[in-house]
Design an enzyme around this catalytic site. Structure first.
Site, PDB file in Angstrom:
ATOM      1  N   GLU A 160       0.644  -1.097   0.042  1.00  0.00           N
ATOM      2  CA  GLU A 160      -0.120  -0.119   0.007  1.00  0.00           C
ATOM      3  C   GLU A 160       0.882   1.451   0.123  1.00  0.00           C
ATOM      4  O   GLU A 160       0.581   2.110  -0.705  1.00  0.00           O
ATOM      5  CB  GLU A 160      -0.995  -0.021   1.135  1.00  0.00           C
ATOM      6  CG  GLU A 160      -1.917  -1.309   1.432  1.00  0.00           C
ATOM      7  CD  GLU A 160      -2.570  -1.798   0.231  1.00  0.00           C
ATOM      8  OE1 GLU A 160      -2.965  -0.779  -1.038  1.00  0.00           O
ATOM      9  OE2 GLU A 160      -2.630  -2.966   0.046  1.00  0.00           O
ATOM     10  N   GLU A 173      -1.394  -2.418 -10.374  1.00  0.00           N
ATOM     11  CA  GLU A 173      -1.504  -3.531  -9.375  1.00  0.00           C
ATOM     12  C   GLU A 173       0.024  -4.493  -9.724  1.00  0.00           C
ATOM     13  O   GLU A 173       0.464  -4.953  -8.961  1.00  0.00           O
ATOM     14  CB  GLU A 173      -2.499  -4.485  -9.230  1.00  0.00           C
ATOM     15  CG  GLU A 173      -3.781  -3.687  -8.791  1.00  0.00           C
ATOM     16  CD  GLU A 173      -3.668  -3.259  -7.522  1.00  0.00           C
ATOM     17  OE1 GLU A 173      -2.535  -3.632  -6.743  1.00  0.00           O
ATOM     18  OE2 GLU A 173      -4.333  -2.178  -6.778  1.00  0.00           O
TER      19      GLU A 173
HETATM   20  N1  B3K Z   1      -6.203  -1.517  -4.536  1.00  0.00           N
HETATM   21  C1  B3K Z   1      -6.935  -2.449  -3.544  1.00  0.00           C
HETATM   22  C2  B3K Z   1      -7.804  -3.220  -4.082  1.00  0.00           C
HETATM   23  C3  B3K Z   1      -9.258  -2.620  -4.015  1.00  0.00           C
HETATM   24  C4  B3K Z   1     -10.153  -3.904  -4.595  1.00  0.00           C
HETATM   25  C5  B3K Z   1     -11.398  -3.359  -4.718  1.00  0.00           C
HETATM   26  N2  B3K Z   1     -12.421  -4.555  -5.210  1.00  0.00           N
HETATM   27  C6  B3K Z   1      -5.853  -2.990  -2.700  1.00  0.00           C
HETATM   28  C7  B3K Z   1      -4.591  -3.156  -3.287  1.00  0.00           C
HETATM   29  O1  B3K Z   1      -4.336  -3.885  -4.473  1.00  0.00           O
HETATM   30  O2  B3K Z   1      -3.634  -2.520  -2.624  1.00  0.00           O
HETATM   31 ZN    ZN Z   2      -2.383  -3.022  -4.892  1.00  0.00          ZN
END
Ligand code: B3K
Ligand code: ZN
Length: 869
Positions: A305, A327
């Site tokens: 994060e 991602e």
């Molecule tokens: N970006 C979020 C994921 C959100 C999912 C929504 N269903 C967590 C992550 O990949 O860091």
């Molecule tokens: Zn992520």
């Protein structure tokens, strides 16, 4: 009615990448006023917008009760706009718009855990990625609209904590019982990164000084009793901040960084700008309450994060088709971070194991899609192993090929070009190419097509010429939706070993890629090609795809002896492990003899236990029944696999029994020099204990019970509990009772209590029902649901018998209450079509019967894809 959202939503609700259009209006700033009351919440918004192109002004909104709306100071009549369940469209809007709306929402009854929702009696949080913000207010809720957010949050004083993104500008009282806080985030951001938190939480504080000298306040918010469990996360946060400065030159950009923990969360965590919201399972870490694996996961998710701040937040996605841009890159970054925390080989083993256990099967079944899909109905269904894990592998391949220095030049160029923008996968690859000076454009093929390539390799040794020729061929299984599959660039990291001496050759070949690293990387980017090595003085054993340099299925005609050779002599820990996996898979699926593996393990283990106990523990990994099942495409009979696997485990327990006992008794985790070594020793001891129990050693249960009792450490306690419970030992029930009494108020530990029982190899429909009827089972808490379902699903024989009804019922129940989770759980059954009859028809009938009973886009899209095989 005119539906003119961007991208275009067609009647069948499918959204296509090809239909992407730029936003008609951009938002300069948004002022939000969120007033939380017990029975409802009022959200007032003031949006300052400018027109970019011709078209209607489209604001997305779902489940919002519109109270008032005015444009440039004029109250709008219902005839001035069109409103349906998904959007509000204003025709003929002027070029500059100040739009004011007031809506009522109901976080107190929002069970979908999207938008603003009440997560506990004393906590409200948000989850807006990908499309949750439209459940808070009317907004062009798409990632390419970036605005400055100012947020006023007002609530009863019984919620002392009022947080939103950015800097705190003002706080104050409203009458006797209420108070407010105003926050402003100076960075422009898309709405999916908006967050606010209203609650009664305690906080752990620390500080960090960035490489630029910025003093950052760090805060982790959690329940008071959990604050002592937040220290590992805090250390991991500071470590991540330093790591990103050192490895990518990326310092943090705000004066504060806040993390809030909640147990009501659909996934691991969310990277909202400066205000992450986390599942408790990814923040709380303490060896008394959480396992070593959970502690490692906390550190990697904290890093993940945090790393999103640059790869995701400062540079975001143009549209949701580009999800793997942020991602895939961020997973690659968190994996690299974790490789620095523990045995790098084991980190890679664990990451590849996840890839092979989840992404490979996904990519060979009905839910297969490219890392960058070109259409979807419900984007929430695309937070998949393919987007995340295969996405990470694509980045790893480019990084492997470039080597450290050139890769860094490439990422520097990406940050230089695109900071503050919403971009595409093409932009990323173009920046890497420009920065590194190496043309990577054909890696785009990896992003655009589905399927795991098959890589067939053969080797020919010429003793007279002292040459070794390696020939490669790649192919992909035909895919109905993607007919024009192309060859992909495959970096093959490789080594040659002298079969007689065990030494590694220094590779001599002109075809090797020059990436500044000692080990050879051959870039295989055609359908067929070969490479010749000279100066190979004796017959070599080749080690291919070292460190798993490409996400492909490798076929090479190794003899069992060659695999055993690699187990002993390969210096790349990952390929050492891979050799054990290939050997054991042959024993399990092709009836080879296990003796070679047993001997090689005996030769290798003693020295390895000293050097890297964690890696030593992984060399005992026997491919799981689930993984083995995923390797079978038709007539799959889970009971047959279970039987074979049990037979192998019995052989290993018998052959290695003495060795296991000696190893178990000799090792002491408390004598290790650091956490990573101690974790390795604990893992190894738990495996040894399981083997002893299987072998029928009468002492095994006493050892297990004493391990259970004499420790404070959760990995040791749980390892022992598992041995007792799974083997129905006499001490099992007293240990289970003890565990419950100790941890009944510790949700994450209690999850383990559910899992250990649900994963009992002989779990039955009744034993699962008992768990579900337990007063601590809660269908409103995703972690608890997963604790039972995940446990059940660790035994495919159970999944595919009484488990089918379990998962179908959950999907039906969650369809309305929490469709994101419902769809996710249903995917457990996606490989139904590989089953042997009559199971195949039975499961199909259950899935068909579910069809008329579900409505959410999430579950419907998943079910339709599952049935369209
Ligand atoms: N970006 C979020 C994921 C959100 C999912 C929504 N269903 C967590 C992550 O990949 O860091
Ligand atoms: Zn992520």
């Amino acid at each position: 009615m005119n539906i003119a959202a961007n991208p275009v939503v067609e009647a069948d609700q499918t959204v296509y990448l090809k239909d992407y259009q730029k936003p008609v209006f951009l938002v300069d700033s948004i002022n939000l006023d969120i007033q939380v009351y017990a029975e409802h919440t009022q959200v007032d918004a003031n949006l300052v917008m400018k027109r970019q192109t011709e078209g209607d002004l489209v604001l997305l909104g779902r489940d919002l009760e519109l109270k008032s709306i005015s444009l440039n100071g004029q109250v709008l009549n219902v005839s001035d706009y069109t409103l349906d369940s998904e959007q509000l469209v204003i025709h003929n809007a002027p070029n500059e718009v100040i739009l004011e709306t007031s809506v009522i929402i109901h976080p107190e009854s929002n069970t979908q855990l999207e938008g603003l929702y009440q997560a506990a009696s004393d906590l409200y949080v948000t989850q807006n990625e990908p499309e949750g913000f439209r459940k808070i207010t009317f907004y062009p809720d798409r990632p390419d609209v970036l605005g400055v957010f100012t947020t006023r949050v007002e609530a009863d004083k019984k919620y002392p904590v009022l947080l939103a993104n950015g800097n705190l500008l003002e706080t104050g009282l409203v009458g006797e019982d209420r108070h407010f806080a105003i926050w402003q985030d100076p960075t422009k951001k898309p709405s999916y990164l908006f967050a606010c938190v209203i609650g009664d939480l305690a906080v752990l504080k620390d500080r960090y000084t960035t490489s630029e000298g910025r003093d950052v306040a760090l805060e982790i918010y959690a329940e008071e009793k959990d604050i002592p469990k937040c220290h590992i996360a805090m250390e991991a946060l500071k470590h991540s901040m330093r790591w990103d400065e050192e490895h990518y030159g990326r310092p943090y950009d705000l004066d504060n960084y806040m993390i809030v923990a909640t147990s009501a969360f659909n996934m691991g965590a969310m990277e909202n700008k400066g205000l992450n919201i986390f599942n408790t399972s990814c923040v709380l870490a303490d060896e008394e309450y959480t396992t070593d694996a959970a502690i490692m996961r906390v550190q990697s998710v904290i890093a993940h994060e945090y790393f999103h701040n640059w790869t995701g937040n400062r540079i975001t996605c143009r549209d949701w088709f580009q999800l793997c841009l942020k991602e895939g890159l961020t997973v690659f970054r968190d994996q690299s971070f974790s490789e620095d925390l523990q045995s790098a080989a084991v980190q890679r083993i664990d990451d590849v194991a996840v890839l092979k256990a989840h992404q490979f099967p996904e990519d060979s079944g009905p839910l297969s899609h490219p890392p960058r899909p070109d259409h979807f109905v419900e984007i929430n269904n695309f937070y998949t192993a393919t987007v995340y894990e295969k996405g990470a592998e694509i980045n790893r391949m480019m990084a492997t090929l470039l080597g450290k220095e050139k890769f860094r030049k490439g990422t520097d160029e990406y940050f230089r070009r695109h900071d503050g923008q919403a971009v595409t996968v093409e932009d990323w690859v173009a920046a890497l190419t420009a920065g590194s000076g190496v043309d990577l454009s054909n890696f785009l093929t990896w992003y655009n097509q589905p399927g795991t390539p098959k890589l067939e390799a053969t080797g020919e040794y010429d003793a007279v010429a002292q040459t070794y020729r390696l020939s490669f061929k790649q192919s992909l299984k035909a895919h109905a939706k993607y007919p024009n599959l192309k060859a992909v660039p495959i970096p093959v990291a490789l080594a040659l070993f002298n079969a007689e001496t065990g030494e590694q050759y220094t590779l001599q070949s002109e075809a090797l890629f020059e990436n500044g690293v000692k080990d050879g990387v051959y870039l295989f980017d055609q359908e067929q090609a070969s490479i010749v090595f000279t100066g190979v003085t004796a017959k070599p054993v080749v080690s291919l795809l070292r460190n798993f340099s490409a996400p492909v299925n490798l076929e090479f005609n190794y003899s069992d002896e060659e695999l055993a050779f690699l187990l002993q002599y390969e210096t790349n820990g990952f390929n050492q492990w891979q050799a054990t996996q290939t050997l054991l898979e042959r024993v399990l699926l092709n009836d080879h003899d296990a003796a070679i593996y047993v001997q090689a393990i005996k030769n290798t283990l003693p020295a390895l236990v000293e050097k890297d106990p964690l890696l030593a523990s992984r060399l005992f990994d026997v491919p799981s029944e689930g993984y083995l099942g995923s390797r079978i495409d038709e007539n799959y009979n889970p009971a047959v696999i279970q039987e074979k696997r049990n037979a192998l485990l019995n052989t290993l327990a018998r052959e290695l029994g003495q060795f296991c006992k000696e190893t178990y008794l000799a090792l002491d985790p408390d004598l290790q020099k650091d956490f990573s070594q101690a974790m390795g020793v604990r893992a190894l001891k738990n495996i040894m204990l399981m083997m002893l129990a299987r072998q029928g050693d009468v002492e095994a249960f006493d050892l297990a019970y004493s391990q259970y009792t004499n420790t404070r450490n959760m990995s040791e306690r749980l390892g022992a509990l598992r041995v007792l419970v799974w083997n129905d030992a006499l001490q099992a029930s007293v240990a289970l009772e003890d565990f419950y009494a100790r941890f009944k108020d510790e949700a994450l530990s209690l999850d383990q209590w559910f899992t250990v029982q649900a994963s009992h190899p002989n779990a039955t429909v009744e034993s699962i029902q008992t768990l579900i009827n337990h007063p601590d089972y809660d269908l409103g808490v995703p972690n608890r649901i997963r604790a039972v379902s995940g446990g059940l699903n660790s035994n495919p024989v159970n999944t595919w018998s009484f488990g089918v009804e379990h998962f179908v019922d959950l999907a039906k129940y969650l369809d309305e209450k929490n469709p994101i989770l419902g769809s996710r759980l249903l995917q457990v059954l996606s490989r139904w079509y590989t089953l042997a009859e009559p199971q195949r028809s039975d499961v199909l009938a259950s899935l068909e019967a579910l069809k008329p009973q579900v409505k959410s886009k999430n579950v419907v899209e998943t079910l339709n894809s599952m049935l369209s095989i």
